[in-house]
Design a protein around this motif. Structure first.
Motif, PDB file in Angstrom:
ATOM      1  N   ASP A  17       0.825  -1.207   0.000  1.00 39.15           N
ATOM      2  CA  ASP A  17       0.000   0.000   0.000  1.00 39.15           C
ATOM      3  C   ASP A  17       0.863   1.261   0.000  1.00 39.15           C
ATOM      4  O   ASP A  17       0.514   2.266  -0.636  1.00 39.15           O
ATOM      5  N   ILE A  20       2.170   1.790  -3.530  1.00 37.97           N
ATOM      6  CA  ILE A  20       1.094   2.322  -4.384  1.00 37.97           C
ATOM      7  C   ILE A  20       0.895   3.810  -4.113  1.00 37.97           C
ATOM      8  O   ILE A  20       0.727   4.609  -5.043  1.00 37.97           O
ATOM      9  N   GLU A  24       1.192   6.756  -6.876  1.00 39.05           N
ATOM     10  CA  GLU A  24       0.013   7.585  -7.194  1.00 39.05           C
ATOM     11  C   GLU A  24       0.299   9.077  -7.091  1.00 39.05           C
ATOM     12  O   GLU A  24      -0.276   9.882  -7.825  1.00 39.05           O
ATOM     13  N   THR A 159       6.307  -8.619 -16.072  1.00 39.65           N
ATOM     14  CA  THR A 159       5.227  -8.341 -15.119  1.00 39.65           C
ATOM     15  C   THR A 159       5.051  -9.563 -14.231  1.00 39.65           C
ATOM     16  O   THR A 159       5.179 -10.703 -14.695  1.00 39.65           O
ATOM     17  N   ASP A 161       2.232 -10.107 -12.766  1.00 35.17           N
ATOM     18  CA  ASP A 161       0.810 -10.436 -12.909  1.00 35.17           C
ATOM     19  C   ASP A 161       0.707 -11.626 -13.863  1.00 35.17           C
ATOM     20  O   ASP A 161       0.921 -11.489 -15.065  1.00 35.17           O
ATOM     21  N   LEU A 164      -1.690 -11.264 -16.889  1.00 30.29           N
ATOM     22  CA  LEU A 164      -1.197 -10.272 -17.839  1.00 30.29           C
ATOM     23  C   LEU A 164       0.016 -10.823 -18.589  1.00 30.29           C
ATOM     24  O   LEU A 164       0.125 -10.667 -19.807  1.00 30.29           O
ATOM     25  N   GLY A 201      -3.480  -2.863 -19.497  1.00 31.12           N
ATOM     26  CA  GLY A 201      -4.086  -3.651 -18.436  1.00 31.12           C
ATOM     27  C   GLY A 201      -3.268  -3.707 -17.159  1.00 31.12           C
ATOM     28  O   GLY A 201      -3.726  -4.246 -16.149  1.00 31.12           O
ATOM     29  N   GLN A 202      -2.078  -3.128 -17.165  1.00 31.98           N
ATOM     30  CA  GLN A 202      -1.237  -3.119 -15.970  1.00 31.98           C
ATOM     31  C   GLN A 202      -1.741  -2.060 -14.985  1.00 31.98           C
ATOM     32  O   GLN A 202      -2.161  -0.984 -15.385  1.00 31.98           O
ATOM     33  N   THR A 203      -1.697  -2.375 -13.704  1.00 30.30           N
ATOM     34  CA  THR A 203      -2.165  -1.449 -12.673  1.00 30.30           C
ATOM     35  C   THR A 203      -1.012  -1.053 -11.748  1.00 30.30           C
ATOM     36  O   THR A 203       0.043  -1.692 -11.739  1.00 30.30           O
ATOM     37  N   LEU A 204      -1.228  -0.007 -10.947  1.00 34.41           N
ATOM     38  CA  LEU A 204      -0.225   0.370  -9.951  1.00 34.41           C
ATOM     39  C   LEU A 204      -0.052  -0.738  -8.917  1.00 34.41           C
ATOM     40  O   LEU A 204       1.048  -0.960  -8.401  1.00 34.41           O
ATOM     41  N   SER A 205      -1.132  -1.455  -8.636  1.00 30.35           N
ATOM     42  CA  SER A 205      -1.049  -2.593  -7.716  1.00 30.35           C
ATOM     43  C   SER A 205      -0.114  -3.657  -8.278  1.00 30.35           C
ATOM     44  O   SER A 205       0.705  -4.239  -7.553  1.00 30.35           O
ATOM     45  N   SER A 206      -0.225  -3.890  -9.573  1.00 34.66           N
ATOM     46  CA  SER A 206       0.648  -4.862 -10.245  1.00 34.66           C
ATOM     47  C   SER A 206       2.103  -4.414 -10.198  1.00 34.66           C
ATOM     48  O   SER A 206       3.015  -5.212  -9.942  1.00 34.66           O
TER      49      SER A 206
END
Length: 347
Positions: A17, A20, A24, A159, A161, A164, A201-206
């Motif tokens: 967290d 992230i 952000e 990645t 993920d 992904l 499709g990649q996220t900050l969480s990833s």
């Protein structure tokens, strides 16, 4: 946010967290980059390690959606260097002052274990460190390469993920990629990996998971680059990665893994004309100039806009050297193994 940067700088640890949150928040970017630069200076000194990159084949059996070398790209003129050409480029690189040679290529089955062993042994005789970046191989192949003299192996996971990864790399297994990383560690290589930042499709969480994965496996080298769409791939119309986000991922990794080698990647400079220098001032400590000659430089077309494809290896060496000196950094004359605090000679 500044307290998170302070925590990372002092403890070299962050939760998912917290990572992230840093990714952000763009209001803390300068503080983040400054902290990464200070950690690099404290742990590794002012030295920049240069690696001479030989791109020896653009033939690849894989079909990754983001890569210009993918098997189904019929618009790319293919090439494969002979052993003699590879050795010639290697000898010239040593004359330019490189102490590490990086052999990078697509997954080309022509280069069997026996062929690679012959090349590695002859390059090793030049008194250099050898890095390989040739994809997924068996434990037995990796063992043969190590015994022949290979010191490092770079295999980017791109990645962490799993879905992904397997969407982006049809027919490939995420578990197999992780198996390669484990085998290389077991065999005593310095192990390098890395991520593409900005994949569809990649996220900050990833991305946070990527950072924690690299920390967990304690990688020795880490390459971070922005995703750049290639017009000869299925992702030609995708939105590209962001330079600043890629830089932030790199900087956070420096705070968590203080003594690893982090290259300022050419992809960074494709998106920003000063990208490699900015990266060197944000935690990076390695540059990998291309020592391949002739049209091969243009044909190793991972992504469009790749820098320096019209230059000679001598010009590249001179150009990057002047840039490095221009920011007050020192070019190491060592082999550049992990954790060389204030040592130009390497381990």
């Amino acid at each position: 946010m500044n307290s998170l940067i302070k925590k990372a700088k002092e403890t070299h640890s962050l939760t998912k967290d917290e990572i992230i949150s840093l990714l952000e928040d763009n209001s803390i970017n300068e503080e983040l980059f400054k902290a990464a630069d200070e950690v690099r200076e404290e742990n590794l000194g002012s030295y920049v390690h240069l690696r001479g990159l030989i791109e020896f084949t653009n033939i690849c059996k894989r079909n990754c959606l983001y890569c210009g070398l993918r098997r189904d790209n019929k618009n790319l003129k293919r090439y494969r260097l002979s052993e003699e050409e590879i050795l010639d480029f290697g000898k010239k690189a040593v004359e330019y002052g490189y102490k590490t040679l990086v052999l990078q290529g697509g997954e080309d089955d022509y280069f069997t274990a026996d062929r690679m062993v012959s090349i590695i042994k002859k390059l090793k005789a030049l008194n250099v460190a050898i890095t390989l970046s040739i994809g997924e191989r068996s434990f037995e192949d990796y063992k043969k390469f190590k015994e022949a003299g290979a010191d490092r192996y770079l295999i980017r996971i791109e990645t962490t993920d799993k879905k992904l990864y397997e969407d982006m790399d049809p027919g490939m297994s995420h578990e197999e990629r992780k198996r390669c990383l484990r085998d290389l560690k077991t065999l005593g290589y310095e192990v390098g990996s890395g991520s593409l930042v900005g994949l569809p499709g990649q996220t900050l969480s990833s991305l946070a998971d990527d950072i924690l994965f690299f920390k967990k496996i304690n990688v020795d080298m880490l390459g971070i680059g922005p995703f750049i769409p290639n017009e000869d791939t299925p992702l030609k119309d995708a939105k590209g990665g962001d330079f600043t986000l890629a830089l932030k991922v790199m900087a956070i990794i420096r705070l968590l893994l203080v003594d690893i080698n982090i290259p300022a990647t050419t992809a960074m400079e494709t998106l920003n004309k000063n990208g490699r220098i900015i990266a060197l001032q944000s935690g990076a400590n390695v540059v990998m100039p291309n020592v391949t000659e002739g049209e091969y430089r243009k044909l190793y077309a991972l992504y469009p806009g790749k820098i320096c494809t019209g230059d000679t290896p001598a010009h590249c060496r001179s150009c990057i050297s002047s840039k490095i000196h221009g920011i007050g950094r020192i070019i190491s004359d060592g082999y550049g193994f992990r954790g060389n605090k204030n040592s130009p000679k390497g381990n």
